[in-house]
Scaffold this active site. Structure first.
Site, PDB file in Angstrom:
ATOM      1  N   ASP A   1       5.135  -9.942 -25.537  1.00 53.26           N
ATOM      2  CA  ASP A   1       6.431 -10.200 -26.168  1.00 53.26           C
ATOM      3  C   ASP A   1       6.757  -9.135 -27.219  1.00 53.26           C
ATOM      4  OD1 ASP A   1       8.701 -11.370 -27.223  1.00 53.26           O
ATOM      5  OD2 ASP A   1       7.629 -12.955 -28.293  1.00 53.26           O
TER       6      ASP A   1
ATOM      7  N   ASP B   1      13.889  -6.926 -26.038  1.00 57.33           N
ATOM      8  CA  ASP B   1      12.948  -8.044 -26.138  1.00 57.33           C
ATOM      9  C   ASP B   1      12.412  -8.452 -24.765  1.00 57.33           C
ATOM     10  OD1 ASP B   1      11.535 -10.302 -26.831  1.00 57.33           O
ATOM     11  OD2 ASP B   1      13.298 -11.521 -27.311  1.00 57.33           O
TER      12      ASP B   1
END
Ligand SMILES: *[C@@H]1O[C@H](CO)[C@@H](O)[C@H](O)[C@H]1NC(C)=O
Ligand SMILES: *[C@@H]1O[C@H](CO)[C@@H](O)[C@H](O)[C@H]1NC(C)=O
Ligand SMILES: *[C@@H]1O[C@H](CO)[C@@H](O)[C@H](O)[C@H]1NC(C)=O
Ligand SMILES: *[C@@H]1O[C@H](CO)[C@@H](O)[C@H](O)[C@H]1NC(C)=O
Ligand SMILES: *[C@@H]1O[C@H](CO)[C@@H](O)[C@H](O)[C@H]1NC(C)=O
Length: 410
Positions: free
Chosen positions: A116, A295
């Site tokens: 992430d 992201d």
């Protein structure tokens, strides 16, 4: 916001650099579960993901302020909005999560983690966690001879109000053959419903942002590997695709892209935050120069309601679908409108397949969920560019150079 002058200035090409010298990095295979194995998407989960992505970014702004003592420059660009009526529980299912394997402790125990770039902590369920972590492998510091308790707690608040708490440790952490001897990790003593095995396939998360947004205010794993000299290149690369997806640590995998990288400087080190020049539909600009947060932990392209409406106004057959979730749009399943995003002068086309998140249930496969969505707490100062964008390009994340690069997929 969009203005012709800003548009021209932002269009000036940033420097493009040649491919970095041959590096001795290491490839980490990554997978995700098919996002709509039956071709039918789940709108309730989609809506949960939009809220989850935005809430995650907002809580990182708070961590940034705690860690650095100054407000994050984007923290005033979101507004607090009441929760939707009949708000769904936070269902951030694992379907769109990219994960792989790390090993932790002595003897080493393997865990699956979501890679992430939108967070910065290594986060695992701990052996103190009860039923909320069931189905996940848990980290037991008592069973690791190299574990050290830091006697510090952490807590994470999710947008549904649930709080995940736990304790901080350091331990040996390896990814493929790269080993950090003392990596800070957060062992959760409870998990929220969004992280139960049903909703979240990997055991934990491996944050790949910068320390400034770390809840533990500790270096993320890749930064630890850099400091220890385990990787010589301070770059990691990602390819996301239907098959052959890969995280490359310590450089980029030149077999997976062609040509040079176009680099964009980061504007703040916290998230992977840099400006894109414009978003175009059918070659016509619909959104001008805006800050993006790149992201890997988000599925969609998420923007403010006005900007997102402009994007869909230009897409034939697109419709706002509030009955499927606030900010959700649909497109015809036969959608093939060219959408592109100009990053640093490089035009990245968003393939129709990546923009189509699957058909709306019970609708005869004529209406599909779109890969972009609005969140009403966003004011237009930044957009989140998730998987729907990143699938279309090879990305290089240059920690040392404070920049992000994009090259054409091979
Ligand atoms: C480690 O063992 C101690 C003593 O039995 C126990 O109190 C503690 O909860 C254990 N820690 C974890 C994370 O399981
Ligand atoms: C990891 O493995 C790769 C490929 O086998 C090798 O080139 C590299 O030197 C190894 N790195 C370490 C730190 O052992
Ligand atoms: C987790 O534990 C903390 C502290 O005991 C508590 O405040 C919180 O509500 C718990 N969260 C969930 C999701 O059960
Ligand atoms: C179902 O598809 C039709 C077009 O065939 C569309 O007008 C309608 O809005 C769709 N329903 C939902 C729930 O999206
Ligand atoms: C559903 O799609 C099929 C095949 O395209 C078509 O024959 C049928 O008429 C459609 N049914 C409805 C209710 O739209």
């Amino acid at each position: 916001m969009y203005s012709p002058l800003a548009f021209v200035l932002a269009s000036l090409p940033f420097l493009t650099a040649a491919v970095s010298p041959a590096s001795h990095g290491i490839a980490v295979p990554i997978t995700k579960r098919d996002n709509h194995p039956t071709g039918v998407a789940d709108p309730s989960k989609l809506h949960g993901r939009i809220k989850h992505s935005v809430a995650k970014i907002q809580s990182g702004f708070a961590a940034y302020e705690r860690n650095t003592g100054v407000a994050h420059p984007l923290s005033r660009s979101t507004k607090h909005v009441g929760r939707d009526s009949g708000s769904d529980p936070l269902t951030d299912d694992s379907a769109m999560r990219w994960y792989g394997t790390i090993s932790v402790g002595t003897p080493a125990v393997s865990f699956t983690v979501d890679f992430d770039t939108g967070s910065s902590d290594l986060f695992l369920p701990s052996s103190k966690c009860g039923s909320s972590c069931s189905g996940h492998k848990v980290y037991n510091p008592n069973a690791s001879s190299t574990a050290q308790a830091l006697s510090k707690t952490f807590s994470l608040t999710f947008d549904d109000g649930s709080i995940v708490t736990g304790e901080q440790y350091t331990d040996v952490v390896s990814i493929v053959n790269l080993t950090a001897n003392s990596q800070t990790l957060a062992g959760a003593t409870n998990y929220s419903s969004s992280l139960t095995r049903k909703n979240f396939m990997p055991d934990g998360l491996m944050g790949m942002g910068f320390q400034a947004i770390s809840r533990c205010n500790a270096p993320p794993l890749f930064q630890t590997l850099i400091s220890a000299g385990v990787v010589t290149s301070q770059v990691f690369g990602f390819k996301f695709a239907t098959s052959g997806s890969e995280l490359f640590l310590g450089g980029t995998n030149s077999a997976l892209y062609t040509g040079d990288f176009t680099w964009i400087p980061l504007t703040v080190e916290g998230y992977w935050q840099a400006s894109f020049n414009r978003i175009s539909v059918n070659g016509n600009p619909v959104v001008g120069s805006t800050t993006a947060i790149f992201d890997t932990g988000s599925t969609q392209i998420i923007g403010d309601p006005t900007g997102i409406a402009k994007l869909f106004d230009s897409i034939s057959g697109a419709q706002s679908a509030p009955h499927l979730g606030d900010g959700v749009y649909t497109i015809p399943c036969s959608f093939d409108t060219p959408i592109s995003i100009d990053v640093g002068g490089k035009t990245v086309g968003i393939s129709p397949a990546s923009f189509n998140l699957g058909s709306v249930p019970h609708n005869n496969s004529s209406t599909c969920l779109a890969g972009a969505a609005a969140d009403k707490s966003l004011t237009g100062e930044f957009w989140i560019l998730g998987d729907v964008f990143l699938q279309n390009v090879y990305s290089a994340w240059d920690v040392g150079g404070s920049r992000i690069g994009f090259a054409t997929l091979a």
